[in-house]
Design a protein around this motif. Structure first.
Motif, PDB file in Angstrom:
ATOM      1  N   ARG A 180     -14.873  17.553 -36.603  1.00  0.00           N
ATOM      2  CA  ARG A 180     -14.729  16.439 -35.654  1.00  0.00           C
ATOM      3  C   ARG A 180     -15.462  16.776 -34.373  1.00  0.00           C
ATOM      4  N   THR A 181     -15.877  15.736 -33.686  1.00  0.00           N
ATOM      5  CA  THR A 181     -16.458  15.907 -32.356  1.00  0.00           C
ATOM      6  C   THR A 181     -15.737  14.973 -31.390  1.00  0.00           C
ATOM      7  N   SER A 182     -15.714  15.370 -30.142  1.00  0.00           N
ATOM      8  CA  SER A 182     -15.148  14.503 -29.110  1.00  0.00           C
ATOM      9  C   SER A 182     -16.210  13.489 -28.700  1.00  0.00           C
ATOM     10  N   TYR A 183     -15.818  12.571 -27.840  1.00  0.00           N
ATOM     11  CA  TYR A 183     -16.801  11.733 -27.185  1.00  0.00           C
ATOM     12  C   TYR A 183     -17.637  12.634 -26.289  1.00  0.00           C
ATOM     13  N   LEU A 184     -18.902  12.289 -26.121  1.00  0.00           N
ATOM     14  CA  LEU A 184     -19.743  13.033 -25.192  1.00  0.00           C
ATOM     15  C   LEU A 184     -19.579  12.430 -23.807  1.00  0.00           C
ATOM     16  N   ARG A 185     -19.512  13.282 -22.808  1.00  0.00           N
ATOM     17  CA  ARG A 185     -19.322  12.829 -21.429  1.00  0.00           C
ATOM     18  C   ARG A 185     -20.444  13.367 -20.556  1.00  0.00           C
TER      19      ARG A 185
ATOM     20  N   GLY B  45     -19.570  17.908 -24.803  1.00  0.00           N
ATOM     21  CA  GLY B  45     -18.525  17.523 -25.730  1.00  0.00           C
ATOM     22  C   GLY B  45     -17.892  18.729 -26.387  1.00  0.00           C
TER      23      GLY B  45
END
Length: 129
Positions: free
Chosen positions: A60-65, A81
């Motif tokens: 899984r990956t998070s949203y990129l910020r 991320g």
């Protein structure tokens, strides 16, 4: 479709998997970011290269910020991320693999300015063996 290849075992909050081949996998968490060129493409290329040999699987990956740079502020903002992976590598081997990926994508690991701009940076946050 690949669910039958893994059996999960939960121990003390950590999840361990055994692949049908007998390889032992464990979870790890890494941070990744970029502030040069196609930042999204750089992160994507890094994750693709990281998992290319089968020793790492991106779960899984998070949203990129987008975040402003710290310490050395006269550079572009970073796209950052978090990534949850499963790996058969020991922590030191995973760190070596991460550094290999950074170097392959153009990061100068020896001569670069500390806290300066980067095509790709990664940071191993947790690796449970």
């Amino acid at each position: 479709p690949l669910e039958h290849l893994f059996s999960n075992i939960h121990r003390g909050g950590a999840t361990f998997s055994t692949h049908a081949s007998g390889a032992h996998y464990h979870k790890a968490f890494i941070a990744a970011g970029s502030n040069l060129g196609d930042c999204f493409g750089n992160i994507r290329a890094g994750l693709d290269l990281l998992s290319e040999d089968g020793s790492v699987k991106v779960l899984r990956t998070s949203y990129l910020r987008e975040t402003p740079p710290m310490y050395k502020t006269d550079q572009p903002s970073f796209l950052n991320g978090m990534v949850e992976i499963e790996t058969s590598l020991a922590p030191q081997e995973l760190l070596q693999r991460i550094k290999f990926v950074e170097k392959e994508l153009g990061r100068d690991l020896e001569g670069a300015e500390r806290n300066g701009p980067r095509v790709l940076w990664t940071w191993m946050l947790s690796c449970m063996e």
